[in-house]
Design an enzyme around this catalytic site. Structure first.
Site, PDB file in Angstrom:
ATOM      1  N   PHE A   1      53.732  87.586   6.936  1.00  0.00           N
ATOM      2  CA  PHE A   1      52.875  87.231   5.807  1.00  0.00           C
ATOM      3  C   PHE A   1      51.983  88.389   5.362  1.00  0.00           C
ATOM      4  O   PHE A   1      51.333  88.303   4.323  1.00  0.00           O
ATOM      5  CB  PHE A   1      51.968  86.053   6.176  1.00  0.00           C
ATOM      6  CG  PHE A   1      52.527  84.702   5.850  1.00  0.00           C
ATOM      7  CD1 PHE A   1      52.350  84.144   4.590  1.00  0.00           C
ATOM      8  CD2 PHE A   1      53.223  83.974   6.806  1.00  0.00           C
ATOM      9  CE1 PHE A   1      52.857  82.886   4.286  1.00  0.00           C
ATOM     10  CE2 PHE A   1      53.734  82.715   6.517  1.00  0.00           C
ATOM     11  CZ  PHE A   1      53.552  82.168   5.254  1.00  0.00           C
TER      12      PHE A   1
ATOM     13  N   GLU B   1      52.662  83.718  13.607  1.00  0.00           N
ATOM     14  CA  GLU B   1      52.636  82.666  12.592  1.00  0.00           C
ATOM     15  C   GLU B   1      53.007  81.312  13.205  1.00  0.00           C
ATOM     16  O   GLU B   1      53.988  80.674  12.850  1.00  0.00           O
ATOM     17  CB  GLU B   1      53.569  83.031  11.429  1.00  0.00           C
ATOM     18  CG  GLU B   1      53.484  82.107  10.230  1.00  0.00           C
ATOM     19  CD  GLU B   1      52.071  81.909   9.705  1.00  0.00           C
ATOM     20  OE1 GLU B   1      51.745  80.764   9.350  1.00  0.00           O
ATOM     21  OE2 GLU B   1      51.299  82.894   9.664  1.00  0.00           O
ATOM     22  N   TRP B   2      52.184  80.890  14.204  1.00  0.00           N
ATOM     23  CA  TRP B   2      52.274  79.555  14.803  1.00  0.00           C
ATOM     24  C   TRP B   2      53.693  79.237  15.268  1.00  0.00           C
ATOM     25  O   TRP B   2      54.255  79.989  16.043  1.00  0.00           O
ATOM     26  CB  TRP B   2      51.691  78.525  13.836  1.00  0.00           C
ATOM     27  CG  TRP B   2      50.357  78.921  13.298  1.00  0.00           C
ATOM     28  CD1 TRP B   2      50.044  79.279  12.018  1.00  0.00           C
ATOM     29  CD2 TRP B   2      49.139  79.078  14.057  1.00  0.00           C
ATOM     30  NE1 TRP B   2      48.721  79.636  11.913  1.00  0.00           N
ATOM     31  CE2 TRP B   2      48.138  79.522  13.143  1.00  0.00           C
ATOM     32  CE3 TRP B   2      48.790  78.896  15.395  1.00  0.00           C
ATOM     33  CZ2 TRP B   2      46.823  79.772  13.546  1.00  0.00           C
ATOM     34  CZ3 TRP B   2      47.481  79.136  15.800  1.00  0.00           C
ATOM     35  CH2 TRP B   2      46.519  79.570  14.880  1.00  0.00           C
TER      36      TRP B   2
ATOM     37  N   GLN C   1      45.824  84.356  15.777  1.00  0.00           N
ATOM     38  CA  GLN C   1      46.982  84.994  15.164  1.00  0.00           C
ATOM     39  C   GLN C   1      46.970  86.512  15.246  1.00  0.00           C
ATOM     40  O   GLN C   1      48.030  87.136  15.181  1.00  0.00           O
ATOM     41  CB  GLN C   1      47.099  84.570  13.698  1.00  0.00           C
ATOM     42  CG  GLN C   1      47.475  83.106  13.520  1.00  0.00           C
ATOM     43  CD  GLN C   1      47.575  82.714  12.073  1.00  0.00           C
ATOM     44  OE1 GLN C   1      46.576  82.391  11.440  1.00  0.00           O
ATOM     45  NE2 GLN C   1      48.783  82.747  11.537  1.00  0.00           N
TER      46      GLN C   1
ATOM     47  N   GLU D   1      41.802  74.155   7.383  1.00  0.00           N
ATOM     48  CA  GLU D   1      42.948  73.251   7.324  1.00  0.00           C
ATOM     49  C   GLU D   1      42.909  72.177   8.409  1.00  0.00           C
ATOM     50  O   GLU D   1      43.820  72.084   9.249  1.00  0.00           O
ATOM     51  CB  GLU D   1      44.255  74.042   7.411  1.00  0.00           C
ATOM     52  CG  GLU D   1      44.540  74.880   6.189  1.00  0.00           C
ATOM     53  CD  GLU D   1      45.981  75.396   6.140  1.00  0.00           C
ATOM     54  OE1 GLU D   1      46.801  74.957   6.965  1.00  0.00           O
ATOM     55  OE2 GLU D   1      46.274  76.221   5.256  1.00  0.00           O
TER      56      GLU D   1
ATOM     57  N   TRP E   1      46.574  85.821   1.779  1.00  0.00           N
ATOM     58  CA  TRP E   1      46.982  85.645   3.168  1.00  0.00           C
ATOM     59  C   TRP E   1      48.286  86.405   3.377  1.00  0.00           C
ATOM     60  O   TRP E   1      49.257  86.128   2.701  1.00  0.00           O
ATOM     61  CB  TRP E   1      47.172  84.161   3.495  1.00  0.00           C
ATOM     62  CG  TRP E   1      47.491  83.967   4.945  1.00  0.00           C
ATOM     63  CD1 TRP E   1      48.728  83.904   5.523  1.00  0.00           C
ATOM     64  CD2 TRP E   1      46.544  83.853   6.009  1.00  0.00           C
ATOM     65  NE1 TRP E   1      48.619  83.759   6.874  1.00  0.00           N
ATOM     66  CE2 TRP E   1      47.285  83.727   7.205  1.00  0.00           C
ATOM     67  CE3 TRP E   1      45.147  83.862   6.077  1.00  0.00           C
ATOM     68  CZ2 TRP E   1      46.671  83.585   8.449  1.00  0.00           C
ATOM     69  CZ3 TRP E   1      44.551  83.723   7.313  1.00  0.00           C
ATOM     70  CH2 TRP E   1      45.301  83.587   8.481  1.00  0.00           C
TER      71      TRP E   1
ATOM     72  N   TYR F   1      49.956  77.332  -0.923  1.00  0.00           N
ATOM     73  CA  TYR F   1      51.162  78.127  -0.739  1.00  0.00           C
ATOM     74  C   TYR F   1      52.331  77.645  -1.582  1.00  0.00           C
ATOM     75  O   TYR F   1      53.085  78.443  -2.114  1.00  0.00           O
ATOM     76  CB  TYR F   1      51.591  78.109   0.741  1.00  0.00           C
ATOM     77  CG  TYR F   1      50.654  78.847   1.641  1.00  0.00           C
ATOM     78  CD1 TYR F   1      50.830  80.197   1.909  1.00  0.00           C
ATOM     79  CD2 TYR F   1      49.566  78.200   2.230  1.00  0.00           C
ATOM     80  CE1 TYR F   1      49.962  80.892   2.736  1.00  0.00           C
ATOM     81  CE2 TYR F   1      48.687  78.881   3.060  1.00  0.00           C
ATOM     82  CZ  TYR F   1      48.885  80.219   3.306  1.00  0.00           C
ATOM     83  OH  TYR F   1      48.017  80.907   4.112  1.00  0.00           O
TER      84      TYR F   1
ATOM     85  N   GLU G   1      43.114  80.851   1.057  1.00  0.00           N
ATOM     86  CA  GLU G   1      44.392  81.400   1.513  1.00  0.00           C
ATOM     87  C   GLU G   1      45.420  81.233   0.408  1.00  0.00           C
ATOM     88  O   GLU G   1      45.498  80.187  -0.229  1.00  0.00           O
ATOM     89  CB  GLU G   1      44.919  80.702   2.777  1.00  0.00           C
ATOM     90  CG  GLU G   1      44.159  80.990   4.045  1.00  0.00           C
ATOM     91  CD  GLU G   1      44.783  80.307   5.258  1.00  0.00           C
ATOM     92  OE1 GLU G   1      45.994  79.976   5.214  1.00  0.00           O
ATOM     93  OE2 GLU G   1      44.066  80.088   6.245  1.00  0.00           O
TER      94      GLU G   1
END
Length: 540
Positions: free
Chosen positions: A485, A476-477, A36, A186, A469, A347, A420
């Site tokens: 973020f 961001e993927w 990232q 994750e 985070w 989150y 995170e």
């Protein structure tokens, strides 16, 4: 200084939360991951990972068709990032190592990339020289493409030995200075979005009308993302086998560390899990209460139950049946207790209601439908929380307290880090630099969630640290660079210039610790220091 059992904070004012509300040894930090932020995809001898391949072969799966080839160029600008961390005054920095940067071929026989080793040595030394503890993740979804091509990566049990070989190299090269390791970040996200939805690398999975009607819980992926149209893979079996091999790789790496390195290096090792709080849509409905518990089993319990009891959750055995792999007695023994600490990434939260049983035939089995739940963002038209920059992330601060208490009570975890926690806003190119740095939503999000972490500690949960985070705006993927973020703003039009947002300034003022320089063991080839951080990048 407040102790864990005695701190009293104003229950109505999260804005006043500060370091004085936490024990003296509580760790405050922020984090990132290699793909990232690093960039340098073809620099310094790095080999390709599955994310390089995925973003180039399937640009339609990434907002804007972007990729991490350059990211925010931390491979070249890491000294600036270390200086930013020094200015923040936090205790720790969590980052991941790119497997294919240190082992381009995925294993020792393919050669060790000394330039990659030196990069991480220099980063670690720089952190320690400024009193910042490195928390290092070994795997953040970036399987070397060489291993994916050879045997399918985590679809094969062969990955266990190769992961251990990679882990051992990292323990040997960096473990004299790194005292906190995480094997996996994750693994749920990697398994589900890589092999059920197909939204993430390696992009395996299948979308049918039933899967669209019963989507998986949204975590780090948009509900309006492109549907995976690939025909490769089996979403009813592959996520379970990938998770099986992830867990075995984790346990084997932990066993290796404990047997060969922990006594001499005096570090700790754990694993970081994706979590969401699951709230029953109807608290008076037994089926909805059971559905919420089942949703937690299929997300957190899928990984926590094996490392605490040596087996999968009973609900998964019931609903997945023979498609769920089995552990041998030896594997169960190795898994049970394979951690010194557990990391939780939190989150958002969802309402959950029971869904009907899949009756459309075995060809349509998927992780998505195996859970037999429906996820809702609102109850009777009232959202569970305010909307963030991504449609999957609704803000529910109470959820972090609830998931911490749940994890402690359900799995009797003695030591937890929040590895995170953060929120995004939409990248708005119309904002001035001054406007872009005013992130009031993120500031409130952090205050409210840190406040609830403190409340969970008052509830008896041994939370030893918190990582916001993320340090920087980054790739961001599936969202590409469409959301932000970071607590540090990145100017993508000005050579990735870095500027602190209001949230960063608040963290500095509320959680700055007077730090003294710690001696770094300089085992690497040092880079020339003539490159100086420009004043422009650090002005406030």
């Amino acid at each position: 200084m407040a102790t864990q059992s005695s701190a009293v904070i104003d229950s109505n004012d999260a804005t006043r939360i500060s370091r004085s509300d936490f024990p003296a040894d509580f760790i405050m930090g922020t984090g990132s991951s290699a793909y990232q932020i690093e960039g340098g995809a073809r620099d310094g001898g790095r080999g390709p990972s599955i994310w390089d391949t995925f973003t180039h072969r399937r640009p339609d799966m990434i907002r804007g068709g972007t990729n991490g080839d350059v990211a925010v160029d931390s491979y070249h600008l890491y000294k600036e990032d270390v200086n930013i961390l020094k200015n923040l005054g936090l205790d720790a920095y969590r980052f991941s190592i790119s497997w294919s940067r240190v082992l381009p071929g995925g294993r020792l026989s393919g050669g060790v990339n000394k330039e990659g080793i030196n990069y991480y040595n220099n980063l670690i030394d720089g952190l320690l020289a400024n009193g910042i503890k490195p928390f290092v993740t070994l795997f953040h979804w970036d399987v070397p493409q060489a291993l994916e091509d050879e045997y399918g990566g985590f679809l094969s049990p062969r990955i266990v030995d190769d992961f251990c070989e990679y882990a051992e190299l990292c323990f040997w090269e960096f473990g004299d200075r790194v005292k906190h390791w995480m094997t996996l970040n994750e693994p749920w996200t990697f398994s589900v979005h890589g092999y059920a939805t197909g939204l993430y690398a390696p992009g395996r999975g299948r979308t049918s009308p039933e899967h669209v009607n019963h989507p998986t819980v949204q975590h780090r992926c948009s509900t309006v993302a492109p549907q995976c149209i690939c025909s490769t893979g089996n979403p009813g079996t592959e996520p379970y086998w990938v998770t099986h091999h992830l867990l075995l790789a984790h346990a084997a790496a932990v066993e290796l560390y404990k047997n060969k390195f922990q006594r001499g290096q005096e570090g700790q090792i754990g694993i970081s899990h994706a979590t969401q709080w699951m709230e029953p849509w109807d608290e008076n409905s037994a089926s909805d209460v059971e559905a919420a518990a089942r949703a937690l089993d299929f997300m957190l319990g899928w990984f926590m139950e094996p490392i605490t009891s040596g087996d999968y959750p009973k609900s998964m055995k019931k609903f997945v049946g023979s498609r769920l792999p089995k552990f041998s007695p030896e594997q169960s023994k190795m898994l049970k207790g394979s951690y010194d600490f557990v990391g939780l990434n939190y989150y958002t939260a969802s309402y959950v209601t029971n869904a009907s049983t899949n009756s459309s035939g075995s060809n349509n089995f998927s992780y998505n439908t195996d859970i037999h739940v429906t996820y809702e963002t609102d109850r009777n038209g009232v959202p569970i929380g305010p909307q963030s920059g991504s449609d999957w992330l609704l803000i529910y601060p109470e959820g972090i307290r609830k998931i911490l208490v749940y994890t402690k009570k359900t799995y009797n975890v003695p030591l937890i880090y929040v590895t995170e926690n953060g929120v995004d806003d939409v990248k708005n190119t119309n904002l001035t630099l001054s406007e872009a740095r005013k992130d009031s939503m993120r500031l409130k999000y952090l205050q409210d969630h840190i406040f609830n972490v403190r409340q969970a500690m008052n509830d008896g949960v041994n939370v030893k640290g918190y990582f916001a985070w993320s340090l920087l705006d980054n790739f961001e993927w599936g969202e590409g660079y469409g959301v932000r973020f970071g607590i540090i703003h990145i100017d993508y039009n000005d050579n990735f210039a870095r500027y602190p947002k209001d949230s960063a300034v608040w963290l500095m003022n509320s959680f700055h610790k007077n730090i003294s320089k710690l001696p770094a063991v300089k085992r690497s080839i040092r880079e020339d220091d003539e490159e100086q951080v420009s004043s422009k990048r650090l002005r406030k």
